[in-house]
Design a protein around this motif. Structure first.
Motif, PDB file in Angstrom:
ATOM      1  N   ALA A   1      -5.699 -11.951   8.256  1.00  0.00           N
ATOM      2  CA  ALA A   1      -6.944 -12.153   7.502  1.00  0.00           C
ATOM      3  C   ALA A   1      -8.027 -11.156   7.909  1.00  0.00           C
ATOM      4  CB  ALA A   1      -7.434 -13.580   7.699  1.00  0.00           C
ATOM      5  N   THR A   2      -8.095 -10.811   9.206  1.00  0.00           N
ATOM      6  CA  THR A   2      -9.125  -9.866   9.660  1.00  0.00           C
ATOM      7  C   THR A   2      -8.860  -8.469   9.097  1.00  0.00           C
ATOM      8  OG1 THR A   2      -7.852  -9.557  11.700  1.00  0.00           O
ATOM      9  CG2 THR A   2      -9.721 -11.065  11.794  1.00  0.00           C
ATOM     10  N   GLU A   3      -7.581  -8.121   9.010  1.00  0.00           N
ATOM     11  CA  GLU A   3      -7.188  -6.827   8.449  1.00  0.00           C
ATOM     12  C   GLU A   3      -7.554  -6.770   6.964  1.00  0.00           C
ATOM     13  OE1 GLU A   3      -3.217  -3.959   8.855  1.00  0.00           O
ATOM     14  OE2 GLU A   3      -3.010  -6.134   8.972  1.00  0.00           O
ATOM     15  N   LEU A   4      -7.359  -7.899   6.292  1.00  0.00           N
ATOM     16  CA  LEU A   4      -7.668  -8.008   4.868  1.00  0.00           C
ATOM     17  C   LEU A   4      -9.165  -7.819   4.626  1.00  0.00           C
ATOM     18  CD1 LEU A   4      -5.960  -8.673   2.305  1.00  0.00           C
ATOM     19  CD2 LEU A   4      -6.698 -11.041   2.558  1.00  0.00           C
ATOM     20  N   SER A   5      -9.988  -8.471   5.447  1.00  0.00           N
ATOM     21  CA  SER A   5     -11.441  -8.377   5.258  1.00  0.00           C
ATOM     22  C   SER A   5     -11.955  -6.961   5.545  1.00  0.00           C
ATOM     23  CB  SER A   5     -12.174  -9.392   6.148  1.00  0.00           C
ATOM     24  OG  SER A   5     -11.906  -9.135   7.511  1.00  0.00           O
ATOM     25  N   LYS A   6     -11.290  -6.259   6.442  1.00  0.00           N
ATOM     26  CA  LYS A   6     -11.690  -4.866   6.731  1.00  0.00           C
ATOM     27  C   LYS A   6     -11.433  -3.944   5.545  1.00  0.00           C
ATOM     28  CE  LYS A   6     -10.799  -4.876  11.708  1.00  0.00           C
ATOM     29  NZ  LYS A   6      -9.832  -4.438  12.718  1.00  0.00           N
ATOM     30  N   HIS A   7     -10.466  -4.317   4.693  1.00  0.00           N
ATOM     31  CA  HIS A   7     -10.087  -3.486   3.547  1.00  0.00           C
ATOM     32  C   HIS A   7     -10.628  -4.057   2.231  1.00  0.00           C
ATOM     33  CE1 HIS A   7      -7.209  -2.014   6.565  1.00  0.00           C
ATOM     34  NE2 HIS A   7      -7.161  -0.911   5.841  1.00  0.00           N
TER      35      HIS A   7
ATOM     36  N   CYS B   1      -8.394  -6.243   0.117  1.00  0.00           N
ATOM     37  CA  CYS B   1      -7.222  -5.598  -0.498  1.00  0.00           C
ATOM     38  C   CYS B   1      -6.134  -5.472   0.567  1.00  0.00           C
ATOM     39  CB  CYS B   1      -7.565  -4.202  -1.025  1.00  0.00           C
ATOM     40  SG  CYS B   1      -8.819  -4.208  -2.310  1.00  0.00           S
ATOM     41  N   CYS B   2      -4.886  -5.685   0.173  1.00  0.00           N
ATOM     42  CA  CYS B   2      -3.773  -5.575   1.122  1.00  0.00           C
ATOM     43  C   CYS B   2      -3.681  -4.139   1.632  1.00  0.00           C
ATOM     44  CB  CYS B   2      -2.470  -5.979   0.435  1.00  0.00           C
ATOM     45  SG  CYS B   2      -1.008  -5.693   1.470  1.00  0.00           S
ATOM     46  N   PRO B   3      -3.702  -3.939   2.952  1.00  0.00           N
ATOM     47  CA  PRO B   3      -3.618  -2.576   3.496  1.00  0.00           C
ATOM     48  C   PRO B   3      -2.246  -1.931   3.290  1.00  0.00           C
ATOM     49  CG  PRO B   3      -3.611  -4.199   5.268  1.00  0.00           C
ATOM     50  CD  PRO B   3      -3.847  -4.956   4.002  1.00  0.00           C
TER      51      PRO B   3
END
Length: 284
Positions: free
Chosen positions: A36-42, A45-47
């Motif tokens: 979820a943290t990776e998602l919010s950074k992008h 959008c799915c990285p």
């Protein structure tokens, strides 16, 4: 106390939250695991595959408006249950539940801001409030914003995400299609640009009115854009639709859209378009 006595650690390590959510999500696009943290950074959008998840109302405004410039307008317009409508539950009950869930009084937020230093009128539909459905409040606030853009001669941007007209307001909801379209016609006559941004999903009466009347119509990738959803169409005509028939890429190919823009590039593209369409403002 023996030499090898082990004290319990003072810090508790919790591998999952109480509700069982560990932060890992199986992507709806590529089925890979993403955090979820990776998602919010992008920008949600799915990285890995760039699948675009929905943004909240505040995230959408933050994405487009220059920092600290958005000011909300026409909040005095509130929803009412004029018809005392009841389906599986009273409309009043549905409204209260949606208001508690979102902290908003209806499914649209309108106001003014700057985008790349250019004064603009901005409206954003909130899908989390009764599916972004268009009732009398949506129509009235939008029309007032269009009239404000006309008066101030500033460009208009509407970000759509909607299941269509709000059935609990019946004909009053359908009337908003004509009202908003008539207001946009006046804006067009005056040569004031209107950019329509379609996100997943944009359907029903919203698609059939203001969402598809933009001077430039942009969409996010893989967005469902339609009047009736694929299942309803297939049941009506008794045939299967072509693959991805109501997705933004198909509609671009058929000429219904002007551009598909990834979320990360959206603000830059809007600034570029406004640079073409809006006369230079003194002091910017």
């Amino acid at each position: 106390m023996g030499l090898f006595t082990r004290n319990k650690p003072k810090i508790k390590v919790q591998s999952t939250k109480k509700d069982g959510f560990s932060g890992w999500i199986k992507c709806s696009g590529c089925t890979e695991l993403i955090h979820a943290t990776e998602l919010s950074k992008h920008l949600n959008c799915c990285p890995k595959c760039d699948y675009h998840y929905r943004l909240t109302l505040s995230q959408r405004i933050e994405l487009l408006a220059d920092e600290g410039t958005f000011g909300e307008l026409f909040t005095e317009i509130k929803p009412v249950d004029s018809l005392d409508f009841v389906d599986t539950e009273p409309y009043k009950t549905r409204l209260i539940a949606a208001q508690k869930k979102t902290g908003r009084d209806d499914s649209i937020c309108v106001g003014t801001c700057r985008i790349g230093g250019i004064d603009a009128a901005l409206a954003v539909l909130d899908f989390s409030f009764m599916g972004g459905s268009m009732g009398s409040v949506v129509g009235e606030r939008l029309t007032l914003l269009i009239e404000h853009a006309l008066k101030k001669r500033c460009p208009l941007l509407i970000v759509s995400a909607s299941g269509g007209a709000r059935m609990q307001e019946s004909i009053l909801s359908l009337m908003q299609m004509a009202k908003t379209s008539a207001a946009l016609a006046k804006l067009h006559e005056e040569g004031i640009p209107y950019l329509s941004i379609l996100t997943n999903p944009t359907t029903g009466g919203v698609t059939a009115s203001f969402a598809t009347l933009g001077d430039v119509i942009l969409a996010e990738p893989d967005a469902l854009i339609a009047f009736a959803g694929p299942r309803v169409v297939e049941q009506t005509i008794g045939q299967k639709l072509p693959p991805r028939a109501q997705k933004s890429e198909f509609l671009l190919e058929k000429g219904m859209l002007d551009l598909i823009v990834k979320r990360a590039d959206l603000k830059a593209k809007i600034i570029q378009l406004l640079g073409f369409l809006v006369p230079r403002q003194s002091g910017h």
